[in-house]
Each structure stands twice: as structure tokens, then as C-alpha cells.
Design a protein around this motif. Structure first.
Motif, PDB file in Angstrom:
ATOM      1  N   ARG A  37      10.007   9.869  -1.259  1.00 58.06           N
ATOM      2  CA  ARG A  37       8.739   9.547  -0.581  1.00 58.06           C
ATOM      3  C   ARG A  37       7.882   8.627  -1.451  1.00 58.06           C
ATOM      4  O   ARG A  37       7.310   7.657  -0.959  1.00 58.06           O
ATOM      5  CB  ARG A  37       7.995  10.840  -0.242  1.00 58.06           C
ATOM      6  CG  ARG A  37       8.637  11.607   0.905  1.00 58.06           C
ATOM      7  CD  ARG A  37       7.936  12.931   1.202  1.00 58.06           C
ATOM      8  NE  ARG A  37       8.459  13.527   2.427  1.00 58.06           N
ATOM      9  CZ  ARG A  37       9.543  14.296   2.491  1.00 58.06           C
ATOM     10  NH1 ARG A  37      10.223  14.579   1.389  1.00 58.06           N
ATOM     11  NH2 ARG A  37       9.953  14.784   3.651  1.00 58.06           N
ATOM     12  N   LEU A  38       7.806   8.946  -2.730  1.00 55.66           N
ATOM     13  CA  LEU A  38       6.980   8.114  -3.620  1.00 55.66           C
ATOM     14  C   LEU A  38       7.501   6.675  -3.650  1.00 55.66           C
ATOM     15  O   LEU A  38       6.728   5.727  -3.699  1.00 55.66           O
ATOM     16  CB  LEU A  38       6.969   8.706  -5.035  1.00 55.66           C
ATOM     17  CG  LEU A  38       6.071   9.943  -5.215  1.00 55.66           C
ATOM     18  CD1 LEU A  38       6.347  10.617  -6.555  1.00 55.66           C
ATOM     19  CD2 LEU A  38       4.594   9.561  -5.106  1.00 55.66           C
ATOM     20  N   LYS A  39       8.805   6.570  -3.614  1.00 57.66           N
ATOM     21  CA  LYS A  39       9.405   5.235  -3.687  1.00 57.66           C
ATOM     22  C   LYS A  39       8.987   4.354  -2.509  1.00 57.66           C
ATOM     23  O   LYS A  39       8.842   3.146  -2.647  1.00 57.66           O
ATOM     24  CB  LYS A  39      10.931   5.371  -3.711  1.00 57.66           C
ATOM     25  CG  LYS A  39      11.645   4.048  -3.956  1.00 57.66           C
ATOM     26  CD  LYS A  39      13.106   4.257  -4.250  1.00 57.66           C
ATOM     27  CE  LYS A  39      13.775   2.962  -4.662  1.00 57.66           C
ATOM     28  NZ  LYS A  39      13.280   2.397  -5.905  1.00 57.66           N
ATOM     29  N   ASN A  40       8.802   4.977  -1.364  1.00 52.41           N
ATOM     30  CA  ASN A  40       8.518   4.204  -0.149  1.00 52.41           C
ATOM     31  C   ASN A  40       7.053   4.271   0.289  1.00 52.41           C
ATOM     32  O   ASN A  40       6.695   3.745   1.342  1.00 52.41           O
ATOM     33  CB  ASN A  40       9.422   4.690   0.981  1.00 52.41           C
ATOM     34  CG  ASN A  40      10.884   4.378   0.721  1.00 52.41           C
ATOM     35  OD1 ASN A  40      11.306   3.237   0.835  1.00 52.41           O
ATOM     36  ND2 ASN A  40      11.644   5.389   0.306  1.00 52.41           N
ATOM     37  N   ALA A  41       6.235   4.965  -0.508  1.00 50.02           N
ATOM     38  CA  ALA A  41       4.836   5.163  -0.103  1.00 50.02           C
ATOM     39  C   ALA A  41       4.030   3.885  -0.262  1.00 50.02           C
ATOM     40  O   ALA A  41       4.281   3.078  -1.157  1.00 50.02           O
ATOM     41  CB  ALA A  41       4.206   6.284  -0.923  1.00 50.02           C
ATOM     42  N   GLN A  42       3.041   3.730   0.619  1.00 48.03           N
ATOM     43  CA  GLN A  42       2.175   2.555   0.561  1.00 48.03           C
ATOM     44  C   GLN A  42       1.163   2.640  -0.575  1.00 48.03           C
ATOM     45  O   GLN A  42       0.865   3.717  -1.076  1.00 48.03           O
ATOM     46  CB  GLN A  42       1.395   2.402   1.867  1.00 48.03           C
ATOM     47  CG  GLN A  42       2.109   1.595   2.912  1.00 48.03           C
ATOM     48  CD  GLN A  42       3.022   2.437   3.751  1.00 48.03           C
ATOM     49  OE1 GLN A  42       3.188   3.612   3.461  1.00 48.03           O
ATOM     50  NE2 GLN A  42       3.600   1.853   4.766  1.00 48.03           N
ATOM     51  N   ASP A  43       0.623   1.473  -0.886  1.00 48.85           N
ATOM     52  CA  ASP A  43      -0.445   1.374  -1.875  1.00 48.85           C
ATOM     53  C   ASP A  43      -1.699   0.830  -1.202  1.00 48.85           C
ATOM     54  O   ASP A  43      -1.623   0.194  -0.153  1.00 48.85           O
ATOM     55  CB  ASP A  43      -0.021   0.424  -3.000  1.00 48.85           C
ATOM     56  CG  ASP A  43       1.034   1.056  -3.892  1.00 48.85           C
ATOM     57  OD1 ASP A  43       0.793   2.188  -4.364  1.00 48.85           O
ATOM     58  OD2 ASP A  43       2.093   0.437  -4.086  1.00 48.85           O
ATOM     59  N   PRO A  44      -2.854   1.043  -1.842  1.00 54.94           N
ATOM     60  CA  PRO A  44      -4.085   0.473  -1.288  1.00 54.94           C
ATOM     61  C   PRO A  44      -3.973  -1.049  -1.188  1.00 54.94           C
ATOM     62  O   PRO A  44      -3.349  -1.689  -2.039  1.00 54.94           O
ATOM     63  CB  PRO A  44      -5.156   0.855  -2.316  1.00 54.94           C
ATOM     64  CG  PRO A  44      -4.580   1.997  -3.085  1.00 54.94           C
ATOM     65  CD  PRO A  44      -3.100   1.836  -3.055  1.00 54.94           C
ATOM     66  N   GLY A  45      -4.556  -1.597  -0.144  1.00 54.58           N
ATOM     67  CA  GLY A  45      -4.556  -3.049   0.016  1.00 54.58           C
ATOM     68  C   GLY A  45      -3.429  -3.565   0.882  1.00 54.58           C
ATOM     69  O   GLY A  45      -3.427  -4.723   1.305  1.00 54.58           O
ATOM     70  N   GLU A  46      -2.468  -2.699   1.146  1.00 50.63           N
ATOM     71  CA  GLU A  46      -1.295  -3.133   1.887  1.00 50.63           C
ATOM     72  C   GLU A  46      -1.607  -3.384   3.367  1.00 50.63           C
ATOM     73  O   GLU A  46      -2.387  -2.673   3.971  1.00 50.63           O
ATOM     74  CB  GLU A  46      -0.254  -2.014   1.777  1.00 50.63           C
ATOM     75  CG  GLU A  46       1.135  -2.490   2.000  1.00 50.63           C
ATOM     76  CD  GLU A  46       2.117  -1.658   1.167  1.00 50.63           C
ATOM     77  OE1 GLU A  46       1.776  -1.253   0.038  1.00 50.63           O
ATOM     78  OE2 GLU A  46       3.210  -1.417   1.677  1.00 50.63           O
ATOM     79  N   ILE A  47      -0.989  -4.395   3.917  1.00 53.93           N
ATOM     80  CA  ILE A  47      -1.053  -4.629   5.361  1.00 53.93           C
ATOM     81  C   ILE A  47       0.354  -4.441   5.902  1.00 53.93           C
ATOM     82  O   ILE A  47       1.296  -5.084   5.455  1.00 53.93           O
ATOM     83  CB  ILE A  47      -1.560  -6.050   5.680  1.00 53.93           C
ATOM     84  CG1 ILE A  47      -2.972  -6.234   5.110  1.00 53.93           C
ATOM     85  CG2 ILE A  47      -1.552  -6.302   7.193  1.00 53.93           C
ATOM     86  CD1 ILE A  47      -3.515  -7.642   5.237  1.00 53.93           C
ATOM     87  N   THR A  48       0.513  -3.511   6.831  1.00 54.74           N
ATOM     88  CA  THR A  48       1.863  -3.209   7.312  1.00 54.74           C
ATOM     89  C   THR A  48       2.279  -4.248   8.346  1.00 54.74           C
ATOM     90  O   THR A  48       1.427  -4.948   8.907  1.00 54.74           O
ATOM     91  CB  THR A  48       1.934  -1.809   7.953  1.00 54.74           C
ATOM     92  OG1 THR A  48       1.348  -1.886   9.254  1.00 54.74           O
ATOM     93  CG2 THR A  48       1.204  -0.784   7.128  1.00 54.74           C
TER      94      THR A  48
END
Lengths: 795, 287
Positions: free
Chosen positions: A406-417
Motif C-alpha cells: 500500500r505504501l508503495k502505491n500511495a499518493q502524495d500531497p500535490g498529486e493530480i490523478t
């Protein structure tokens, strides 16, 4: 010199303003309201699942003493289609398509007389072939539920997402379809080292509000209509009622008495509401219609049942490659909000974790079953159930720790999907780490894996799931705003007039708190007016976890304008520049020293009774900076997004299949805690609602018939079953949120079923993809998988 | 049919005279009667006889070699009664699994027995404890009484051997022999407010490694609360080891005749009967 220290209400534990009344049983719900001259209404519902109505004979009912009106479709030629799909009339005249269908309604002196009159109405039916398995709906030769053309609805703004089926689609039982895509699915499959492919089956549950549905309708002699209604969307309903009744919306006033629970159930307009208005019109008397509990189970909406196929892929290192999701939504006989849950489901498919390539398709098909509405979480429980189980499955296949995956694929702040959602703040990784650490996830997960094949009767396991949900409103309608009017009287008492409805979630308390924080006044000097469309400014309604965020920003806006007026006046009076003044504890103080210069009340009076003769009254309308989605469902639809990870620890009794929740650990990105007591209650309540969905609650619909319309056989979670709960708040301080907060009303219910599924699998090695996890279902799954009941003496 | 007469006598004799006239519904705690009538499953007769004021039906007393529990004793009263606690712990245990506190305060043991639900919570322990139903009627000038073993009392769901002019006065429980052990198990989906998917009662006298005078009963697995004679025979005098437990549990699984309903399938009920019978026997062996 009197010095007042700076203090804050933010993050404090504040009891709900309405708690004393509710605890004392003094709150007057719609059930407790009686108007002079009021009549009581009851509705006759179909006894057939699918049938043509040949004849309705109401003569005996009309002749009963105490009966004032008996209405059928023939008596209300002006009725128009209602609801999200505009595919039903309030009173059905031609045919019935489900057991809840309204055939006739009675207004009488008492409820008992109205009930007795129902028994005197004769209905002759001609049964039609029934369609109660959604999987059959698209087959050639399937019974057609909506073949006929309805009276055309009045012109209507395109308020609803999704593609409503047209008449041709209806002839094939298709109510709505949704399609979304990002990236290139084939490329995603090609770069996958592992792929999982499963079917998931999500069941019917219903809201079980303590207060059953109810309404009172009254006309005055000028033809103005007042509705005492439990709706969650009063301003949208004004418009809907006007359309259905052929009235000027300006002549409709909606007053909401305190509402005994909503949870999404009161977002659509339902047949009983206009029916009550028809009766009030026919009798020229106020008419009250309140459901029985059995009726509430049969004729109020359910959560959307879904048959869902999900395929997911990942690379060897755990990087997600694609998701391909296809769902069949059992729309039931009519289209309400349930059919539109794909709007939220596809967000979870596309954007809960980074996935470059996605495809999503839903077909919502008509059947003769009950129809689904919106329900806290709005499709997200269903989507998360599938997505988070497959994360565990992929991790297992790849030999990666599920937390690491899960951590590997988790988003970070600022991301636009790829779907266009912009995560200005995002606490997912911190949620994952915190929930894992507080629950001791890794150690417990490993220990349970090691003990999976031991001969113990009771097996324990842990499961994890995360969620993403809108936390800053959702721009579904032309506006997602909320208006506020604020006035301060001569005694420094503030009246906050807000469009935001209170449905038990605690909004009036948190809005009052935000105003007090701005104006530096104690909580008991604020009154909140929030329940009358003739008084309050517009608001889109209580949904999408939006009220604290949108209503909060609106209240703060009005309070800041009031504060600016007060400080400007104070600067004039004291000769101290505005910038050096503050409001604390009902006084104007010098910011640097805390010196109290004048009380707020005195200042306000001097402003009022001076030659300037000014009262402090302000207004504010807040519209979030979110965007409408485009036709392909892309766009930054919310001003903020909420995140959470929950870890569930279960104990499975292999002798009986009983699953007990031992502990739920939650880490929630809430932006910022405003009212700690309120948010704790909301999170804990949501966890228990999620627990009911996962384990105990099951609205059994068999051949279109609800088999368990009562609390004896519809099992809500009871107090002894509630697990230990440990909740941590991740404060990401959202830049757009009121004091940094995000909306989290729906969030806590979303992960529990998925996390429980993962926990059962961790305990027993058996993965169950169908809800709820009732003892028999779990026992059967264990039995099929060859897990023996615990040998005698094994524990 | 509308109720035309309502009586609330204070003596048994008066109550029985009203019953003699026929067409009478007996009301005690009302916790079954009220929902059943409101749901339209039971219709009230012309006469409604409230027996709650008949004080002599509301006592728990020791009579020679037995304890007599008046039909009006509530589930709460029985659960807390010292005589019951001392001699019939499994009955108190069943009362502790009965519905909710509010219902236990109103529901009576007489009502639970006369309602004759296959899932009635007190019925399984009463069967294991060799209870008798004490019935009274007044065909002439005198009150007449008879006793029916509870194992013969139930005829079908909601049906018993009580004649229309009879009132259930008491449940009579013989004092268990020395060394008696009893166990009650109720399976529901939650700890309270639930109707049994199955229930099990096992009792007997420990004699070394064996159980003698074995009595076994099951609830919610047949048309009536079931005294399982074949299972008892398999258990009687056998060494309480794992093989016996398996064999007895298998006999029980064959002997019960459950149905599919909302609460459980017949298959699952049989599985529960097997697993939990085995577990209880193990528990008794360890005790």
C-alpha cells in the motif's frame, strides 16, 4: 487593567448544542408535531411484485366514517414523474413494479381509521412475469419493467451525473450506464507480472434511521404550501416539489423539524411526499403521514446492491499497473441515487492508490426489487471492498507485506490523478503508518499467518484497508455552495442563519463553534437557525460529507465580515488601529497585551444607538473552488479529499463461523480536528455502521419480497458487539478547509467491510468476497475450503 | 374478532371459571401475544383473560422432592431466584440468554411454555430437567389439577396438550440427583435480543468417566422442542472421551429435523448441533 488571554475552541471537546433536549426526550420530531385540524394519512401498497392494475375500487373505503379522502392515480391527473430517474409517478395507475408501489392513499381523522380504510380498498391485479435476478435483466425475453412511455417530465437542468437510459434502453431494462477510462488497459495488462480477477457480491442494507420517514403538508388559503419535512436537501426539494405539483417554487416553504437520522436516505424525493401533498390539497386540511417501522423497511431506500468484477495487476516490485472494473447494479423498479453510485466508485477504482491504467463500466438494470438510494459512503464501501481485498491478494502473490504494498502505491500531497482529482493535502501514507503502528499490524499479521493451520477453534487475524472520499464537497449541481446570514444583537448574542441542515451529524454545533472562534464569544451566546427555506439562504443539502467544509467556510466568511465591522467601530471608539485589536471572550482587546478595552455588547449598543444607528448584520455565500467533471468524468470535483486507514482485528470461531470484531484502529486524515467530541462520535458511529454492513445487517430480498422488515430479523449491531476502537487523527491542515478541516461524515464507514474481509483471510486463509459475513456464510466458506471445525479440546 | 369481555381475576378459581366459558385468550406477560396479534398471526378471542393478578401463580416454592415455579414468574425472577440458582443452574443460564432485560421483566415462564415455540429459550433446559406442566381446570364446583411431563406437552409450533378450559399453573421440576451436571448452549448471531438458531441442553449424573441418567434436548431443530432419546441412549453410560463425543454428536445430527428459515439453513443447524454437542460433552468431561 483587565487582561484576557487568547484562547481557542478549535480541537476542544464540545457537547452538541441539541444534546440536552435529545437526552431528555424533549426534541420534537415530525412524529411529535400535530397541527390544528390535521388529518392522518396511510398509503396502500402493492401486494404483487409485478402486475397490471386492472381495477381499483375505493367505494367502501370512502364510505367509512372518519375518512376524508381516498386518492388513486385517477384522482390526480396532474401528477408528474419524480425522483432521480423521473421514471415513476407517486401513485401508480397502470401497473406495479415492486412491492413498495403506491396504489392509493387515505386521509382520515385518525391513523387507525386510515389504516382500516386501506383494508376496504379492492385492487384487482393481473400478474406479469417477474424479474428479480439482475443477472437475468439483459437476457433476451426478460420481462420488461419500463416498456411504456411515461408522462414527459418538466424541463429540468442537467443536475444528475451519468447517462440516464432513454426509452429504447428502458425497453432492455437498462436504467443507466457509466463508462470511465484512463491510460491504456492493454498496456497495463502487458506490463503486469501478476493479475487477480474476482467477482464480489454486495448485498442490500438499509439506513435504519431511528426516526422513520414522515411529512406534514398544509396549504394556506392563498395556495402557499408548507411542508414539515425530514429532507436532507430542502432547497433542491422546493424545486422538485414545484415540478411534480406544477407549482411556483416560490410558494413552497420547507421547514425541517429535528431529523431522526438521515445517512443519505432523505436525498431523493419519494412518492409518499407528494402523495401527502395531494391529500392536503384534496382535503384542504393539514395532512400528516408517518411510516410504520415495517413500512420503513419495505418502502425506504436501500444501499445499492452490486455485483462487481474487478481485475487488478501489479509488477514484481508491487507497483500497480491497471484496474478493470465492471459492475451490474440492481436498480430495482425505479431509479434513485443508488444507480449513480458509480460516480464515487470509479474514483476509488481510479485514484485510491496510483494506478496508471483503468477502465470502469456500470450497467444499472431494472428489476422488480426494492430500489436503492444514497447511503453514507455512496458506493465507496462497495468499491473499497473489492479494491482493498485485491491489494492483499496481489501482495500475497508477490510475497510483499500488505502494508508495504500500500505504501508503495500511495499518493502524495500535490498529486493530480489521471481522473483529475488534485490532492492539495494527502495524509494517506501517514494514515497507513499510524494505523499499522498503533494496531501492531505487522506482528499480528505475521503471527496469524503462522497460526493459520493450527487446530485452534478460535482463530485471530488482522486486516487493513484504506479509503479516499470527497472531503470538500462535490460539485454535482450547478452550485455546491452554502449561504449564511449572521446578526449580532445589542447584547452580543449572535444568530447564525445557515442553509446547512442539521440531521444529527452535529453541524449546528461545529458551525456555531467556528463563528465563536472568529468573534471571540462563548458558545452559549450563539443561536443557530437552519431549518426553514423562507429564512435560511440557499444550500445544496447534506450530502458528500460537505457540511462542515462548505457550511463552515460560509459561516466563517460571514463572521469575518462581522468582525471587520466591529473592529472598525472599535478602532474609531478607542483610537487604536484595527490591526492592533482582537475579539476575545466577548470583549475588544488590545492584541499585544490582552487588555480588555470595551465589552462587545457595549460597543454594539453604542454603534446601534449612536447617530450612525448601525446594526451588525452580514451575509456570505461560499462556493468551493472545485470543478464539474467533464463528460468523461474527469475533473477536480471536490475542494479537498479525505483519507483513512483502518485495521480490524477479528476472532473467527471455526465451530460456528461467528466473526467477532475485537478491535478497530483508525487513522483518519481529517484536515484538522474542530470539535473533538463530535468527530470522535462521528468516526465511532461510522465504524459501527460499517460493522453492521460487514457482519450483521442483511435486508433479505427474495423474489422481490423483503423477508425481514423488522428489527427482530434485521440485525443491527448491539452494544456488546461493538469492538474496542482506537482512532488517531492525522491533521494535514487543508488550505481550503475551515480552520484546515476536511469533511469526514462518510469516511469511517467505508473501510470496515474490506478490512474485515482481509482479517478473516489472515486468520483462516479463506477469502470471502460476498457480504455480509454472517456465521453461516463464514462457516460454509471455511467448510468448503476444508477448514475443519475446531477439534474437541483443540483450544 | 373484537374483544367483548375483559377479565382480570385475582383467584385461580375465578380465572378457571372464565376459561370454562370458551373463546378466551389468556394474557400473562404479553411479550408474545401482543406482537402476534398486532402482526395478525393470532386473533384474540371474544374474552380476554388477564391472569396476572392471580397471586398464587406467582411463587417459586419447594414442594416434596421438587421445586414448583408458578406460571407467572418472570424470566428475571427465575434468573435471580436462589432455589433455581442452587438446583437448576442451566435454567438460570437460559434465562440469562432470553431476549432483553425489558422483555425478561415482563415475560413469564408460563407464557414461554404455552407459546410452544420450538426455539423457546426456557424449554430446552426444562426438558432436560424433566419438568412437568401443572394444569388446572374447573369443570364443576372444584378446581381439578393434572400433571403432564413437558416432553409430552408440546404438539407442534404454538400447540400444546393444554385443553381450552385449562390454565398452566406451574412448572414442576424434580430436584436433580446428586452429582448432576447440566449445560445449556444457545446459538444466536448476537449476545442479546436474538432468537435461537439452535439451542442445546445436556444433563446427567457424573459417574467416574461416564454420564448416567443422560438427558439431551434441542431447540429450533424440529416442530417442537425436542427431547433427543436416541442421543441420550448413545450417551448413557459411555466413557466421556473424544470417540464418544463424536458418536453422540453424530447421533444428534441424525436425530434432529431442522428446517431452512431466515435464521439458518437446515444443513447449518445440523452442523451446529454436531459441533456444539461435541464441544459441550468435552466440556462436561473436563468439569
Amino acid at each position: 487593567m483587565k487582561v484576557i488571554e487568547k484562547s481557542t475552541l478549535i480541537g476542544k471537546r464540545i457537547a452538541k448544542l441539541d444534546a440536552p433536549e435529545k437526552a431528555a426526550g424533549m426534541t420534537r420530531y415530525v412524529h411529535d408535531l400535530d397541527l390544528p385540524g390535521q388529518l392522518h394519512a396511510r398509503i396502500l401498497r402493492s401486494t404483487r411484485v409485478h402486475a397490471r392494475i386492472k381495477r381499483i375500487d375505493t367505494r367502501r373505503a370512502r364510505a367509512l366514517a372518519g375518512v376524508h379522502a381516498v386518492l388513486t392515480a385517477a384522482d390526480v391527473p396532474y401528477q408528474r414523474p419524480l425522483g432521480v430517474g423521473k421514471d415513476q409517478l407517486p401513485l401508480k395507475g397502470d401497473k406495479v413494479r415492486s412491492l413498495r408501489d403506491e396504489i392509493a392513499a387515505v386521509a382520515a381523522d385518525t391513523e387507525a381509521i386510515a389504516e382500516a380504510a386501506l383494508a376496504l380498498i379492492d385492487v384487482e391485479y393481473e400478474d406479469l412475469p417477474t424479474l428479480t435476478d439482475p443477472a437475468d435483466a439483459l437476457k433476451p425475453g426478460a420481462p420488461v419493467i419500463h416498456g411504456e412511455t411515461l408522462a414527459s417530465p418538466a424541463p429540468h437542468d442537467a443536475l444528475k451525473p451519468g447517462e440516464p437510459g432513454d426509452a429504447e434502453a428502458h425497453r432492455h431494462n437498462v436504467a443507466m450506464t457509466f463508462d470511465y477510462a484512463q491510460g491504456d488497459l492493454a498496456a497495463g495488462e502487458a506490463e503486469s507480472d501478476v493479475i487477480v480477477d474476482d467477482w464480489f457480491r454486495l448485498h442490500y442494507v438499509t439506513h435504519c434511521c431511528m426516526g422513520v420517514s414522515g411529512i406534514i403538508a398544509e396549504f394556506d388559503r392563498s395556495g402557499n404550501l408548507t411542508l414539515h419535512s425530514n429532507t436532507q436537501v430542502p432547497f433542491l426539494h422546493k424545486r422538485e416539489f414545484a415540478e411534480i405539483l406544477g407549482m411556483d417554487p416560490g410558494r413552497i416553504r420547507i421547514i425541517q423539524p429535528p431529523i431522526g437520522g438521515g445517512f443519505g436516505s432523505k436525498l431523493d424525493i419519494y412518492p409518499f411526499e407528494p402523495i401527502c401533498v395531494f391529500l392536503a390539497k384534496a382535503t384542504r386540511r393539514p395532512v400528516k403521514l408517518v411510516f410504520s417501522r415495517e413500512e420503513e423497511f419495505i418502502a425506504s431506500p436501500t444501499r445499492q446492491p452490486v455485483l462487481l468484477r474487478l481485475r487488478s495487476g501489479a509488477k514484481k516490485d508491487g507497483t500497480l499497473t491497471f484496474r478493470d472494473c465492471e459492475t451490474l447494479h440492481d436498480n430495482g423498479a425505479y431509479t434513485s441515487w443508488g444507480a449513480t453510485t458509480p460516480f464515487v466508485m470509479m474514483q476509488t477504482i481510479s485514484s485510491l492508490y496510483r494506478v496508471p491504467h483503468c477502465k470502469y463500466h456500470t450497467t444499472a438494470v431494472y428489476t422488480n426489487n426494492p430500489y436503492a438510494g444514497s447511503f453514507r459512503g455512496y458506493g465507496n464501501l462497495q468499491a473499497t471492498f473489492a479494491v482493498e481485498q485485491q491489494i492483499d491478494e496481489l501482495a500475497e502473490k508477490l510475497g510483499i507485506d500488505p502494508l508495504e504494498m500500500r505504501l508503495k502505491n500511495a499518493q502524495d500531497p500535490g498529486e493530480i490523478t489521471p481522473q483529475g482529482m488534485h490532492f492539495q493535502t494527502c495524509g494517506l501514507k501517514e494514515c497507513l503508518r499510524t494505523a499499522a503502528e498503533v494496531s501492531d499490524y505487522r506482528a499480528r499479521h505475521a503471527a496469524a499467518l503462522a497460526a493459520q493451520h493450527s487446530p485452534q477453534r478460535y482463530k485471530r487475524g488482522v486486516g487493513m484497508a484504506s479509503m479516499l472520499h470527497v472531503g470538500g464537497g462535490a460539485k454535482i449541481y450547478p452550485s455546491d455552495g452554502c449561504g449564511t446570514i449572521l446578526k449580532i444583537d445589542d447584547f452580543a448574542h449572535v444568530t447564525l442563519i445557515t442553509g446547512a441542515s442539521e440531521i444529527g451529524q452535529g453541524s449546528e454545533t461545529v458551525l456555531a463553534q467556528l463563528v465563536c472562534e472568529e468573534l471571540g464569544i462563548p458558545l452559549d451566546t450563539v443561536s443557530v437557525v437552519n431549518n426553514d427555506t423562507d429564512i435560511t439562504p440557499w444550500d445544496v443539502g447534506v450530502h458528500a460529507s460537505r457540511t462542515t467544509f462548505i457550511g463552515g467556510n460560509s459561516a466563517i466568511g460571514a463572521a469575518r465580515k462581522a468582525k471587520a465591522k466591529v473592529l472598525a467601530a472599535a478602532a474609531k471608539t478607542t483610537g487604536i488601529p484595527e490591526a492592533e485589536l482582537e475579539l476575545r471572550a466577548g470583549h475588544i482587546v488590545r492584541t499585544a497585551t490582552g487588555e480588555a478595552l470595551v465589552s462587545l455588547a457595549k460597543l454594539l449598543r453604542s454603534l446601534h444607538f449612536s447617530d450612525k444607528a448601525e446594526l451588525v448584520m452580514t451575509t456570505f455565500y461560499y462556493e468551493p473552488p472545485s470543478k464539474h467533471q467533464d463528460k468523461s468524468f474527469k475533473g477536480d470535483v471536490s475542494a479537498a479529499y479525505a483519507w483513512a486507514t483502518q485495521v480490524v482485528e477479528v476472532e473467527v470461531d471455526t465451530d460456528t463461523g461467528v466473526v467477532r470484531l475485537l478491535k478497530v484502529t483508525g487513522a483518519h486524515d481529517v484536515g484538522r480536528v474542530l470539535n473533538r467530541l463530535g468527530i470522535e462520535g462521528q468516526i465511532e458511529g461510522g465504524i459501527v455502521m460499517g460493522q453492521g454492513y460487514a457482519i450483521t445487517e442483511d435486508l433479505m430480498v427474495d423474489g422481490g419480497v423483503v423477508r425481514n422488515p423488522g428489527f427482530r430479523d434485521y440485525k443491527l449491531v448491539t452494544a456488546p458487539e461493538i469492538p474496542e476502537m482506537e482512532v488517531r487523527f492525522i491533521e494535514t491542515m487543508d488550505g481550503e478547509g475551515p480552520q484546515g478541516a476536511k469533511g469526514v461524515g462518510e469516511a469511517p464507514a467505508i473501510c470496515i467491510a474490506a478490512a474485515t474481509a482481509n482479517a478473516i483471510c489472515n486468520a483462516t486463509g479463506v477469502r470471502i468476497r460476498e457480504l455480509p459475513f454472517t456465521p453461516e456464510k463464514v462457516y460454509r466458506a471455511l467448510h468448503r475450503a476444508g477448514v475443519p471445525a475446531g477439534p474437541t479440546g483443540g483450544d | 374478532m373484537a374483544v367483548e369481555h375483559y377479565w382480570a381475576p385475582t383467584s385461580l378459581s375465578d380465572a378457571l371459571e372464565h376459561l370454562r366459558g370458551g373463546d378466551v385468550t389468556v394474557l400473562a406477560g404479553g411479550t408474545d401475544l401482543m406482537p402476534q396479534t398486532q402482526a395478525g398471526r393470532v386473533s384474540l378471542e371474544r374474552g380476554l383473560l388477564n391472569v396476572r393478578r392471580v397471586a398464587e401463580l406467582h411463587r417459586i416454592e419447594r414442594v416434596d422432592g421438587a421445586v414448583r415455579i408458578g406460571a407467572l414468574c418472570t424470566i428475571t425472577e427465575i434468573m435471580r431466584d436462589p432455589l433455581v440458582g442452587e438446583h437448576f443452574a442451566m435454567l438460570a443460564d437460559a434465562c440469562d440468554h432470553f431476549a432483553s432485560d425489558q422483555l425478561r421483566n415482563a415475560a413469564t415462564i408460563g407464557g414461554n411454555v404455552c407459546n410452544a415455540s420450538p426455539a423457546g429459550d426456557t424449554l430446552v433446559p426444562l426438558l432436560v430437567l424433566d419438568a412437568e406442566a401443572e394444569l388446572a381446570s374447573k369443570p364443576g364446583a372444584r378446581v381439578e389439577r393434572r400433571r403432564v411431563p413437558l416432553a409430552d406437552f408440546f404438539v407442534g409450533p404454538g400447540r400444546t396438550r393444554r385443553a381450552p378450559d385449562e390454565l398452566l399453573c406451574a412448572i414442576r421440576l424434580p430436584l436433580p440427583p446428586p452429582g448432576f451436571v447440566g449445560r445449556f448452549f444457545k446459538f444466536g448471531t448476537r449476545p442479546a435480543l436474538d432468537i435461537a438458531a439452535i439451542s442445546i441442553g445436556i444433563g446427567g449424573v457424573r459417574d467416574g468417566r461416564t454420564l448416567v441418567q443422560a438427558r439431551v434436548a434441542y431447540g429450533a431443530v424440529a416442530a417442537v422442542p425436542l427431547r433427543a432419546r436416541r442421543t441420550e441412549a448413545a450417551l448413557e453410560g459411555a466413557a466421556l472421551d473424544a470417540a464418544t463425543a463424536d458418536g453422540v454428536a453424530a447421533t444428534a445430527r441424525d436425530e434432529v429435523r431442522p428446517i431452512d428459515d431466515l435464521r439458518a439453513s437446515a444443513w447449518y443447524r445440523k452442523e451446529l448441533v454436531f459441533n456444539m454437542t461435541r464441544r459441550i460433552l468435552h466440556d462436561v468431561a473436563e468439569a
